[in-house]
Every structure is written in C-alpha cells, then in structure tokens.
Motif scaffolding. Structure first.
Motif, PDB file in Angstrom:
ATOM      1  N   GLU A  33       0.823  -1.214   0.000  1.00 30.24           N
ATOM      2  CA  GLU A  33       0.000   0.000   0.000  1.00 30.24           C
ATOM      3  C   GLU A  33       0.854   1.259   0.000  1.00 30.24           C
ATOM      4  O   GLU A  33       0.430   2.310  -0.492  1.00 30.24           O
ATOM      5  CB  GLU A  33      -0.926   0.006   1.217  1.00 30.24           C
ATOM      6  CG  GLU A  33      -2.007  -1.076   1.161  1.00 30.24           C
ATOM      7  CD  GLU A  33      -2.860  -1.087   2.412  1.00 30.24           C
ATOM      8  OE1 GLU A  33      -2.717  -0.147   3.238  1.00 30.24           O
ATOM      9  OE2 GLU A  33      -3.663  -2.020   2.570  1.00 30.24           O
ATOM     10  N   ASN A  34       2.060   1.170   0.545  1.00 28.96           N
ATOM     11  CA  ASN A  34       2.928   2.354   0.598  1.00 28.96           C
ATOM     12  C   ASN A  34       3.254   2.882  -0.789  1.00 28.96           C
ATOM     13  O   ASN A  34       3.353   4.094  -0.993  1.00 28.96           O
ATOM     14  CB  ASN A  34       4.224   2.010   1.345  1.00 28.96           C
ATOM     15  CG  ASN A  34       4.004   1.823   2.831  1.00 28.96           C
ATOM     16  OD1 ASN A  34       3.684   2.764   3.551  1.00 28.96           O
ATOM     17  ND2 ASN A  34       4.152   0.591   3.292  1.00 28.96           N
ATOM     18  N   TRP A  35       3.402   2.000  -1.765  1.00 28.39           N
ATOM     19  CA  TRP A  35       3.733   2.446  -3.128  1.00 28.39           C
ATOM     20  C   TRP A  35       2.547   3.179  -3.753  1.00 28.39           C
ATOM     21  O   TRP A  35       2.728   4.113  -4.525  1.00 28.39           O
ATOM     22  CB  TRP A  35       4.145   1.256  -3.985  1.00 28.39           C
ATOM     23  CG  TRP A  35       5.577   0.880  -3.771  1.00 28.39           C
ATOM     24  CD1 TRP A  35       6.642   1.223  -4.555  1.00 28.39           C
ATOM     25  CD2 TRP A  35       6.120   0.129  -2.682  1.00 28.39           C
ATOM     26  NE1 TRP A  35       7.807   0.722  -4.017  1.00 28.39           N
ATOM     27  CE2 TRP A  35       7.521   0.046  -2.875  1.00 28.39           C
ATOM     28  CE3 TRP A  35       5.567  -0.490  -1.558  1.00 28.39           C
ATOM     29  CZ2 TRP A  35       8.360  -0.627  -2.000  1.00 28.39           C
ATOM     30  CZ3 TRP A  35       6.397  -1.169  -0.681  1.00 28.39           C
ATOM     31  CH2 TRP A  35       7.775  -1.234  -0.899  1.00 28.39           C
ATOM     32  N   CYS A  36       1.346   2.767  -3.412  1.00 31.97           N
ATOM     33  CA  CYS A  36       0.151   3.403  -3.997  1.00 31.97           C
ATOM     34  C   CYS A  36      -0.037   4.832  -3.512  1.00 31.97           C
ATOM     35  O   CYS A  36      -0.848   5.564  -4.087  1.00 31.97           O
ATOM     36  CB  CYS A  36      -1.091   2.582  -3.668  1.00 31.97           C
ATOM     37  SG  CYS A  36      -1.093   0.955  -4.444  1.00 31.97           S
ATOM     38  N   PHE A  84       8.944  -1.522   5.585  1.00 31.06           N
ATOM     39  CA  PHE A  84       9.040  -0.497   4.545  1.00 31.06           C
ATOM     40  C   PHE A  84      10.042   0.590   4.932  1.00 31.06           C
ATOM     41  O   PHE A  84      10.907   0.969   4.136  1.00 31.06           O
ATOM     42  CB  PHE A  84       7.674   0.127   4.297  1.00 31.06           C
ATOM     43  CG  PHE A  84       7.715   1.246   3.299  1.00 31.06           C
ATOM     44  CD1 PHE A  84       7.787   0.979   1.936  1.00 31.06           C
ATOM     45  CD2 PHE A  84       7.695   2.574   3.710  1.00 31.06           C
ATOM     46  CE1 PHE A  84       7.842   2.011   1.008  1.00 31.06           C
ATOM     47  CE2 PHE A  84       7.752   3.605   2.793  1.00 31.06           C
ATOM     48  CZ  PHE A  84       7.822   3.329   1.438  1.00 31.06           C
ATOM     49  N   LEU A  85       9.931   1.088   6.155  1.00 34.89           N
ATOM     50  CA  LEU A  85      10.797   2.185   6.579  1.00 34.89           C
ATOM     51  C   LEU A  85      12.267   1.786   6.617  1.00 34.89           C
ATOM     52  O   LEU A  85      13.134   2.565   6.226  1.00 34.89           O
ATOM     53  CB  LEU A  85      10.364   2.680   7.965  1.00 34.89           C
ATOM     54  CG  LEU A  85       9.057   3.475   8.022  1.00 34.89           C
ATOM     55  CD1 LEU A  85       8.628   3.696   9.466  1.00 34.89           C
ATOM     56  CD2 LEU A  85       9.220   4.815   7.316  1.00 34.89           C
ATOM     57  N   SER A  86      12.539   0.580   7.080  1.00 33.09           N
ATOM     58  CA  SER A  86      13.931   0.178   7.266  1.00 33.09           C
ATOM     59  C   SER A  86      14.562  -0.387   6.002  1.00 33.09           C
ATOM     60  O   SER A  86      15.788  -0.403   5.875  1.00 33.09           O
ATOM     61  CB  SER A  86      14.016  -0.859   8.393  1.00 33.09           C
ATOM     62  OG  SER A  86      13.247  -2.007   8.081  1.00 33.09           O
ATOM     63  N   THR A  87      13.738  -0.843   5.047  1.00 29.78           N
ATOM     64  CA  THR A  87      14.285  -1.557   3.897  1.00 29.78           C
ATOM     65  C   THR A  87      14.021  -0.870   2.564  1.00 29.78           C
ATOM     66  O   THR A  87      14.894  -0.831   1.692  1.00 29.78           O
ATOM     67  CB  THR A  87      13.703  -2.988   3.839  1.00 29.78           C
ATOM     68  OG1 THR A  87      13.882  -3.621   5.110  1.00 29.78           O
ATOM     69  CG2 THR A  87      14.379  -3.804   2.754  1.00 29.78           C
ATOM     70  N   PHE A  88      12.820  -0.327   2.385  1.00 31.50           N
ATOM     71  CA  PHE A  88      12.423   0.167   1.070  1.00 31.50           C
ATOM     72  C   PHE A  88      12.352   1.690   0.939  1.00 31.50           C
ATOM     73  O   PHE A  88      12.483   2.216  -0.159  1.00 31.50           O
ATOM     74  CB  PHE A  88      11.048  -0.396   0.698  1.00 31.50           C
ATOM     75  CG  PHE A  88      11.050  -1.860   0.385  1.00 31.50           C
ATOM     76  CD1 PHE A  88      11.473  -2.323  -0.849  1.00 31.50           C
ATOM     77  CD2 PHE A  88      10.624  -2.783   1.325  1.00 31.50           C
ATOM     78  CE1 PHE A  88      11.470  -3.683  -1.155  1.00 31.50           C
ATOM     79  CE2 PHE A  88      10.618  -4.138   1.039  1.00 31.50           C
ATOM     80  CZ  PHE A  88      11.041  -4.592  -0.192  1.00 31.50           C
ATOM     81  N   SER A  89      12.078   2.406   2.025  1.00 30.41           N
ATOM     82  CA  SER A  89      11.693   3.815   1.910  1.00 30.41           C
ATOM     83  C   SER A  89      12.763   4.688   1.264  1.00 30.41           C
ATOM     84  O   SER A  89      12.443   5.647   0.564  1.00 30.41           O
ATOM     85  CB  SER A  89      11.334   4.381   3.289  1.00 30.41           C
ATOM     86  OG  SER A  89      12.443   4.326   4.166  1.00 30.41           O
ATOM     87  N   HIS A  90      14.042   4.369   1.461  1.00 33.41           N
ATOM     88  CA  HIS A  90      15.108   5.217   0.906  1.00 33.41           C
ATOM     89  C   HIS A  90      15.267   5.031  -0.597  1.00 33.41           C
ATOM     90  O   HIS A  90      15.780   5.910  -1.289  1.00 33.41           O
ATOM     91  CB  HIS A  90      16.430   4.908   1.614  1.00 33.41           C
ATOM     92  CG  HIS A  90      16.915   3.509   1.418  1.00 33.41           C
ATOM     93  ND1 HIS A  90      16.330   2.429   2.051  1.00 33.41           N
ATOM     94  CD2 HIS A  90      17.906   2.999   0.634  1.00 33.41           C
ATOM     95  CE1 HIS A  90      16.949   1.313   1.684  1.00 33.41           C
ATOM     96  NE2 HIS A  90      17.900   1.635   0.823  1.00 33.41           N
ATOM     97  N   ASP A  91      14.826   3.870  -1.122  1.00 27.36           N
ATOM     98  CA  ASP A  91      14.936   3.584  -2.557  1.00 27.36           C
ATOM     99  C   ASP A  91      13.848   2.571  -2.915  1.00 27.36           C
ATOM    100  O   ASP A  91      14.124   1.379  -3.079  1.00 27.36           O
ATOM    101  CB  ASP A  91      16.324   3.037  -2.879  1.00 27.36           C
ATOM    102  CG  ASP A  91      16.583   2.938  -4.381  1.00 27.36           C
ATOM    103  OD1 ASP A  91      15.681   3.332  -5.160  1.00 27.36           O
ATOM    104  OD2 ASP A  91      17.670   2.472  -4.766  1.00 27.36           O
ATOM    105  N   PRO A  92      12.600   3.017  -3.038  1.00 27.13           N
ATOM    106  CA  PRO A  92      11.451   2.105  -3.133  1.00 27.13           C
ATOM    107  C   PRO A  92      11.467   1.159  -4.323  1.00 27.13           C
ATOM    108  O   PRO A  92      10.779   0.136  -4.296  1.00 27.13           O
ATOM    109  CB  PRO A  92      10.255   3.060  -3.219  1.00 27.13           C
ATOM    110  CG  PRO A  92      10.725   4.346  -2.643  1.00 27.13           C
ATOM    111  CD  PRO A  92      12.165   4.434  -3.018  1.00 27.13           C
TER     112      PRO A  92
END
Length: 232
Positions: free
Chosen positions: A35-38, A172-180
């Motif tokens: 959902e974060n990507w949406c 999401f915050l620790s793994t994806f948020s810096h480079d989704p």
C-alpha cells in the motif's frame, strides 16, 4: 494484489503453506506493505484517470451535461493529489469493515436496561447497518446469522490487522523507503520473505533474519509521514 503476488512467488513444498496461507497476524503484512507504493505521488498520479477517458461516449455525455465547461483533467489534479497524500491516514480506522464492526459493537454493548437487551433483534440490527453503509438490499438473507460467523468480527482479525500494519511499516521504513524501486532490495525480500509462504514455523524469526534485528511492533504513523514528507 498482495496475496496474488505472495502466491505467485512462493516456493513452498506443500500447498497448505503456499503463499499467503499462513497465520492472519502475519498473512496481511505483504499486502499492507504494498500500500505504501500506492501513496507515492508519481505512482498515485499514474494510477489515476478521469472516467471520461475510458470511452468516447462518456466524454460526450459529460460535455452534454457541462455545456461550455473545459474538458476534465485526464489525470488527477495536483492539488487533489497533494491533499489525498496529506490526509492518507484520516479516518483510517473507520473504513467500511471497521465502521460496520465498530457501530455494531457499540450498539449491542451500550444498551442500558434489561428490557432493551430482551427486545434487541441482533440480526435486524446487523442487516440494517449493512443496508445503511453499503446501500444494498439484504432482504433475501436477513434470516442468516452472518453476525455470528463473520470471521473479521469473531476471530480477532482486527488485532491481527494492526500487528501486520506494524510489521509492514517497519519493513518499509527500514528496507524500502530510501529507494522504493531498488531491484536488489526486492530480490532480497522475495527470497527472504515471500518465497517461504507459511512454511516457516517461526515467522517472526524469519522476519528478524531478514531485517537483521527483531521487528519493531511499535512503529507509529507519524514516523512514516515524517520520512515520506522529507523525501518529497
């Protein structure tokens, strides 16, 4: 879509543990993560379109009903896009499912007299609420007992949803948020989480192995908003 991707990428030996077939307090995590990507601005803009772009007859009908007005934006307007993202979490706890369950729960537990309790028609209350919230006719199924078999209401699924949300946002915050859109990160997530499905006996340990630390079950919404806004 989250369950579908989980099912597609899993490589478990037995179908009983394939993909999303795992305990509910973990099963929704991959879906909630997506959902974060949406809610990323470019992606949300790309997902949008005005209904008049779907068929030329819709645009003709719209023009007939709005004579002299310019054609509507094909994509969602920038100010509306910003407001949607800004208020992403507004009334999150009151989306349809939670709203139905919450109102039903409040009404059956706030009766003040024995007579009110004796007079309560639980089934009628349930289907009245469904008709009010969904705008549908439930007259043909009002003799049912859905209120006593509805898994989201009777099986503690509301709590499971919250634990999944905490794990998903931590991931999401620790793994994806810096480079989704980093493909290496996605490949690691695929092989470290999704491929196992529900085949691992200790799912929290699986998540800990992927994160390199115990999962943070107290991730708060404000933390995500701060990170997201700083990236804009």
């Amino acid at each position: 879509m989250g369950h579908g991707i989980h099912d597609l990428l899993a490589k478990s030996k037995y179908v009983r543990f394939h993909g999303y077939r795992l305990p509910p307090d973990f099963g929704e995590m991959p879906s909630i993560l997506l959902e974060n990507w949406c809610w990323m601005k470019d992606i949300l803009r790309g997902l949008s379109c005005h209904y008049t772009t779907l068929h030329e007859s819709y645009l003709v009908d719209w023009r007939n009903r709005h004579p002299g007005s310019p054609d509507p934006f094909k994509k969602i307007p920038e100010d509306l896009l910003d407001n949607l993202i800004k208020h992403r979490y507004f009334n999150t706890g009151l989306y349809y499912l939670h709203q139905l369950v919450s109102i039903f729960d409040l009404q059956i537990h706030t009766l003040s007299t024995n007579q009110e309790i004796a007079d309560l028609d639980v089934g009628k209350l349930w289907y009245d609420l469904r008709e009010e919230l969904e705008g549908m006719d439930f007259s043909e199924c009002r003799n049912g007992f859905e209120f006593a078999t509805f898994s989201h209401l009777m099986a503690g699924y509301d709590t499971d949803q919250r634990s999944c949300t905490a794990m998903a946002q931590d991931l999401f915050l620790s793994t994806f948020s810096h480079d989704p859109c980093n493909m290496d990160t996605w490949a690691s997530y695929r092989r470290g989480i999704l491929e196992y499905g529900g085949s691992q006996q200790n799912l929290l340990q699986m998540l800990e192995n992927f994160l390199g630390r115990p999962p943070n079950m107290y991730v708060i919404v404000q933390g995500f908003l701060t990170r997201s806004e700083s990236q804009e």
